[in-house]
Design a protein around this motif. Structure first.
Motif, PDB file in Angstrom:
ATOM      1  N   PRO A 280       0.795  -1.360  -0.147  1.00 20.92           N
ATOM      2  CA  PRO A 280      -0.030  -0.047   0.044  1.00 20.92           C
ATOM      3  C   PRO A 280       0.690   1.046  -0.144  1.00 20.92           C
ATOM      4  O   PRO A 280       0.464   2.214  -0.329  1.00 20.92           O
ATOM      5  N   GLU A 281       2.189   1.226   0.297  1.00 19.35           N
ATOM      6  CA  GLU A 281       2.956   2.301   0.146  1.00 19.35           C
ATOM      7  C   GLU A 281       3.017   3.007  -1.030  1.00 19.35           C
ATOM      8  O   GLU A 281       3.029   4.266  -1.294  1.00 19.35           O
ATOM      9  N   THR A 282       2.765   2.168  -2.222  1.00 23.22           N
ATOM     10  CA  THR A 282       2.733   2.613  -3.789  1.00 23.22           C
ATOM     11  C   THR A 282       1.623   3.568  -3.880  1.00 23.22           C
ATOM     12  O   THR A 282       2.133   4.724  -4.391  1.00 23.22           O
ATOM     13  N   ILE A 283       0.565   3.189  -3.774  1.00 24.61           N
ATOM     14  CA  ILE A 283      -0.568   4.042  -3.994  1.00 24.61           C
ATOM     15  C   ILE A 283      -0.340   5.293  -3.028  1.00 24.61           C
ATOM     16  O   ILE A 283      -0.646   6.539  -3.260  1.00 24.61           O
ATOM     17  N   ARG A 284      -0.092   5.051  -1.745  1.00 20.84           N
ATOM     18  CA  ARG A 284       0.066   6.286  -0.733  1.00 20.84           C
ATOM     19  C   ARG A 284       1.220   7.432  -1.295  1.00 20.84           C
ATOM     20  O   ARG A 284       0.801   8.435  -1.496  1.00 20.84           O
ATOM     21  N   MET A 285       2.257   6.797  -1.799  1.00 18.17           N
ATOM     22  CA  MET A 285       3.122   7.758  -2.249  1.00 18.17           C
ATOM     23  C   MET A 285       2.667   8.484  -3.622  1.00 18.17           C
ATOM     24  O   MET A 285       2.769   9.734  -3.677  1.00 18.17           O
ATOM     25  N   LEU A 286       1.975   7.784  -4.243  1.00 16.56           N
ATOM     26  CA  LEU A 286       1.648   8.466  -5.755  1.00 16.56           C
ATOM     27  C   LEU A 286       0.613   9.551  -5.215  1.00 16.56           C
ATOM     28  O   LEU A 286       0.423  10.530  -5.796  1.00 16.56           O
ATOM     29  N   ALA A 287      -0.451   9.381  -4.259  1.00 17.08           N
ATOM     30  CA  ALA A 287      -1.655  10.082  -3.857  1.00 17.08           C
ATOM     31  C   ALA A 287      -0.892  11.275  -3.241  1.00 17.08           C
ATOM     32  O   ALA A 287      -1.062  12.606  -3.291  1.00 17.08           O
ATOM     33  N   LEU A 288      -0.043  11.170  -2.509  1.00 14.31           N
ATOM     34  CA  LEU A 288       0.893  12.320  -1.771  1.00 14.31           C
ATOM     35  C   LEU A 288       1.495  13.031  -2.619  1.00 14.31           C
ATOM     36  O   LEU A 288       1.861  14.294  -2.562  1.00 14.31           O
ATOM     37  N   LYS A 289       2.016  12.378  -3.907  1.00 13.04           N
ATOM     38  CA  LYS A 289       2.879  13.413  -4.785  1.00 13.04           C
ATOM     39  C   LYS A 289       1.675  13.917  -5.863  1.00 13.04           C
ATOM     40  O   LYS A 289       2.182  14.578  -6.746  1.00 13.04           O
ATOM     41  N   GLY A 290       0.549  13.882  -5.435  1.00 14.93           N
ATOM     42  CA  GLY A 290      -0.669  14.676  -6.263  1.00 14.93           C
ATOM     43  C   GLY A 290      -1.473  13.676  -7.158  1.00 14.93           C
ATOM     44  O   GLY A 290      -1.911  14.409  -7.984  1.00 14.93           O
ATOM     45  N   ALA A 291      -0.784  12.664  -7.529  1.00 13.29           N
ATOM     46  CA  ALA A 291      -1.854  11.792  -8.549  1.00 13.29           C
ATOM     47  C   ALA A 291      -3.268  11.704  -7.947  1.00 13.29           C
ATOM     48  O   ALA A 291      -3.549  11.446  -6.812  1.00 13.29           O
ATOM     49  N   HIS A 292      -4.274  12.371  -8.862  1.00 11.54           N
ATOM     50  CA  HIS A 292      -5.485  12.335  -8.755  1.00 11.54           C
ATOM     51  C   HIS A 292      -6.094  10.799  -9.183  1.00 11.54           C
ATOM     52  O   HIS A 292      -7.100  10.351  -8.450  1.00 11.54           O
ATOM     53  N   THR A 293      -5.598  10.313 -10.291  1.00  5.77           N
ATOM     54  CA  THR A 293      -5.914   8.875 -10.645  1.00  5.77           C
ATOM     55  C   THR A 293      -5.038   8.027 -10.772  1.00  5.77           C
ATOM     56  O   THR A 293      -3.700   8.379 -11.442  1.00  5.77           O
ATOM     57  N   VAL A 294      -4.911   6.928 -10.270  1.00  5.38           N
ATOM     58  CA  VAL A 294      -3.862   5.884 -10.306  1.00  5.38           C
ATOM     59  C   VAL A 294      -4.485   4.447 -11.155  1.00  5.38           C
ATOM     60  O   VAL A 294      -5.497   4.006 -11.151  1.00  5.38           O
ATOM     61  N   PHE A 295      -3.751   4.390 -12.078  1.00  5.16           N
ATOM     62  CA  PHE A 295      -4.087   3.378 -13.343  1.00  5.16           C
ATOM     63  C   PHE A 295      -3.369   1.974 -12.734  1.00  5.16           C
ATOM     64  O   PHE A 295      -2.063   2.167 -12.572  1.00  5.16           O
ATOM     65  N   ILE A 296      -3.951   0.622 -12.546  1.00  3.37           N
ATOM     66  CA  ILE A 296      -3.270  -0.289 -12.188  1.00  3.37           C
ATOM     67  C   ILE A 296      -3.708  -1.586 -13.333  1.00  3.37           C
ATOM     68  O   ILE A 296      -4.735  -2.224 -13.085  1.00  3.37           O
ATOM     69  N   PRO A 297      -2.606  -1.691 -13.968  1.00  8.04           N
ATOM     70  CA  PRO A 297      -2.714  -2.789 -15.024  1.00  8.04           C
ATOM     71  C   PRO A 297      -2.382  -4.235 -14.140  1.00  8.04           C
ATOM     72  O   PRO A 297      -1.290  -4.153 -13.476  1.00  8.04           O
ATOM     73  N   GLY A 298      -3.262  -5.066 -13.995  1.00 10.35           N
ATOM     74  CA  GLY A 298      -2.914  -6.252 -13.067  1.00 10.35           C
ATOM     75  C   GLY A 298      -3.564  -7.596 -13.571  1.00 10.35           C
ATOM     76  O   GLY A 298      -3.982  -7.627 -14.628  1.00 10.35           O
ATOM     77  N   GLY A 299      -3.530  -8.237 -12.656  1.00 11.90           N
ATOM     78  CA  GLY A 299      -4.272  -9.749 -13.026  1.00 11.90           C
ATOM     79  C   GLY A 299      -4.975 -10.352 -11.674  1.00 11.90           C
ATOM     80  O   GLY A 299      -4.138 -10.614 -10.817  1.00 11.90           O
ATOM     81  N   SER A 300      -5.982 -10.487 -11.858  1.00 10.09           N
ATOM     82  CA  SER A 300      -6.869 -10.724 -10.504  1.00 10.09           C
ATOM     83  C   SER A 300      -6.749 -12.315 -10.327  1.00 10.09           C
ATOM     84  O   SER A 300      -6.766 -13.077 -11.044  1.00 10.09           O
ATOM     85  N   LEU A 301      -6.528 -12.656  -8.933  1.00 12.37           N
ATOM     86  CA  LEU A 301      -6.290 -13.966  -8.731  1.00 12.37           C
ATOM     87  C   LEU A 301      -7.621 -14.508  -8.140  1.00 12.37           C
ATOM     88  O   LEU A 301      -8.308 -13.656  -7.315  1.00 12.37           O
ATOM     89  N   LYS A 302      -8.341 -15.626  -8.474  1.00  6.45           N
ATOM     90  CA  LYS A 302      -9.603 -16.037  -7.948  1.00  6.45           C
ATOM     91  C   LYS A 302      -9.632 -16.126  -6.544  1.00  6.45           C
ATOM     92  O   LYS A 302     -10.662 -15.854  -5.840  1.00  6.45           O
ATOM     93  N   GLN A 303      -8.519 -16.512  -5.860  1.00  9.72           N
ATOM     94  CA  GLN A 303      -8.634 -16.894  -4.480  1.00  9.72           C
ATOM     95  C   GLN A 303      -8.771 -15.562  -3.551  1.00  9.72           C
ATOM     96  O   GLN A 303      -9.293 -15.620  -2.525  1.00  9.72           O
TER      97      GLN A 303
END
Lengths: 261, 307
Positions: free
Chosen positions: B154-177
């Motif tokens: 969670p440090e990643t999104i926190r730092m992006l928000a603190l640096k002023g990002a209003h929208t964060v894009f997350i290319p990912g891959g959902s695991l079923k579990q």
């Protein structure tokens, strides 16, 4: 491990509220319970219940007796006291003998939200546990730090409030997931008291007063946090894969440019 | 900002896969003036270092810029849309690899890129991690990119928000579990950081050996968009999908200002950074060398990949 959280209702008088809390806990705390958590401002609306040393003494006495009698760790919730010339909101944890083993004091600034700089951990016979009071929970870092320092359960004497209620309810479980930690969140009248494990919401109250109970195996969180390179379980990853050398901005006061953003 | 999210489905043939994704982007751009189209992690197909995928080495990895970016740059120009090329296994000039997301602007120019910072699974051996978590200033404002498992730290999104990002894009891959916990965690993260989140995931399956065991990993789509107020859209779990959402940056910036009507600002506004030195510490329970263990398990299962 059995954990219980009290969601209580404020009665017109703080003494009556304390009596009600005691009665409710006596009925609800079951044999074998390990942790009990009470909400922030457990004795009443802080705007209407100014500090009263006699009331504080009585509340602590009742809860100490209860902790000792039922042999539980009891997070007392909070109430206002005078401390070093200031009015502070005080939360404590009592151990199974009724001894105070953790204390949090936050300045009471007329209802304005404040957060603190100390996030206590206590080593119990059920492992390391963190205590948080009020708004410290809604800022992510305090529970993160407690989790990183080995707390597998965070006791929160909190208040959900009515604003952004659904988002906050989601956030309680979300923080359990993201920090890979169990959360026991007690709230007063607004409701939303919650017991959460990282992978699931165990119990959540609506607005009615009462006691939530949840039980999980003592080693649940240890297993959840064990690195599993088959990746059948993955929620440990957020603790293990960190790169703290990159996180200095989180512990640095904001600059003008980031504030402006 | 009008955003299209393209949820891809991996085809067995990587070439067919690329054009399938290309057509999905074409389709979502038809009739809607989008500002940005977001693609998932590994939209070209599984990474060759995933279990059982060693045969894809040299096929689903690519140079950047290279043929794939050239293809999508033309598409960005054609539709006057930003395209976030979710992520690709980038082959570096020195023979190393990165998991890299690339942002193209409306002219098809590369205006931002992000290397995955928190390596997942075999990546700890195979890929070079990024060393920065930065915002991208572009025509659409201050944007952040977090590649897949970067979200789970969670440090990643926190730092992006603190640096002023209003929208964060997350290319990912959902695991079923983890699906229910994942969806809730996205929602919680948007609220706690007062940020918009856009998440794109593929659907597909891989099978292979990992740690001496035969495994099957099924990716469960569930692309989504969330604002601090809650989930806006959620994609299918079992097939390709496309979502279009409106994400006004102004709403987030307004929410971050202290006012009485809404307390979403508190998650950022009540911070006491001087007390957060603990986030610079390692997890106290961390007692294994996962890189060494992963290297060993990769050598046992995909001999060529671990070199």
């Amino acid at each position: 491990m059995r954990v219980q959280v009290l969601q209580n209702q404020w009665l017109p008088d703080a003494s009556a509220t304390l009596e009600s809390v005691e009665r409710e806990l006596r009925q609800a705390i079951t044999r074998g319970t390990d942790f009990v958590v009470l909400p922030q401002h457990v004795l009443g609306d802080p705007a209407r219940t100014p500090p009263d040393p006699e009331r504080a003494r009585r509340a602590l006495e009742v809860l100490t007796h209860l902790a000792r009698e039922r042999e539980v760790y009891l997070a007392t919730g909070s109430w206002l006291e005078h401390h070093e010339g200031r009015v502070v909101d005080v939360a404590r944890v009592l151990d199974r003998t009724g001894r105070v083993c953790a204390t949090v004091r936050r300045p009471h600034e007329g209802g304005a939200p404040v957060t603190g700089t100390d996030f206590p951990l206590l080593d119990t016979d059920k492992g390391r546990v963190g205590l948080l009071l009020g708004h410290d929970f809604w800022v992510m870092e305090p529970s993160r730090i407690q989790s990183l320092r080995g707390a597998h359960l965070v006791l929160v004497s909190g208040a959900l409030g009515t604003r952004n209620r659904e988002s906050k309810k989601a956030a309680i479980w979300g923080l359990a997931t993201l920090h890979c930690v169990a959360v026991a969140f007690a709230s007063t009248v607004g409701g939303g008291s919650t017991l959460a494990l990282p992978q699931r919401l165990v119990a959540q109250a609506d607005e009615a007063p009462g006691v939530l109970t949840a039980e999980w195996a003592d080693d649940t969180m240890a297993l959840q946090r064990e690195a599993d390179l088959s990746f059948k379980n993955t929620l440990w990853f957020g603790l293990w894969a960190r790169r703290p050398e990159l996180y200095a901005p989180l512990a640095t006061a904001p600059t003008r440019s980031t504030e402006a953003a | 900002m009008k955003v299209g999210i393209v949820q891809t489905q991996w085809r067995a043939d990587p070439t067919e896969n690329v054009f399938f994704v290309y057509d999905q982007v074409e389709e979502i751009c038809q009739g809607t003036a989008l500002d940005l189209v977001c693609l998932p992690e590994f939209f070209l197909g599984p990474a060759w270092y995933m279990p059982g995928q060693a045969g894809l080495k040299g096929v689903t990895d690519t140079r950047i810029p290279g043929p794939v970016t050239t293809l999508f740059r033309a598409l960005a120009r054609k539709h006057r849309v930003h395209i976030l090329l979710g992520s690709m296994v980038e082959e570096l000039p020195d023979g190393g690899y990165c998991n890299t997301a690339v942002l193209l602007d409306r002219s098809g120019d590369i205006v931002g890129r992000a290397h995955k910072v928190h390596a997942f699974a075999n990546e700890v051996v195979v890929c070079r991690p990024g060393d920065t978590v930065d915002v991208i200033d572009c025509e659409l404002g201050r944007l952040g990119i977090a590649v897949c498992s970067d979200f789970w730290v969670p440090e990643t999104i926190r730092m992006l928000a603190l640096k002023g990002a209003h929208t964060v894009f997350i290319p990912g891959g959902s695991l079923k579990q983890n699906l229910d916990a994942m969806v809730n965690a996205f929602r919680a993260t948007a609220f706690l950081n007062c940020v918009n989140l856009v998440y794109a995931s593929p659907v597909g399956e891989i099978t292979g050996m990992r740690g001496g065991r035969q495994i099957r990993v099924a990716f469960a789509g569930t692309s989504l968009a969330a604002t601090p107020a809650g989930l806006l859209a959620r994609g299918a779990e079992d097939g390709p999908d496309s979502l279009v959402v409106d994400l006004p940056a102004l709403d987030v910036l307004t929410l971050r200002q202290r006012h009485a009507d809404d307390d979403t600002w508190q998650g950022l506004g009540l911070r006491r950074p001087e007390a957060y030195g603990g986030v610079l510490e390692a997890f106290v329970g961390q007692g294994r060398d996962l890189v060494a263990e992963t290297r060993t398990s990769m050598a046992q299962t995909t001999p060529t990949a671990a070199r």
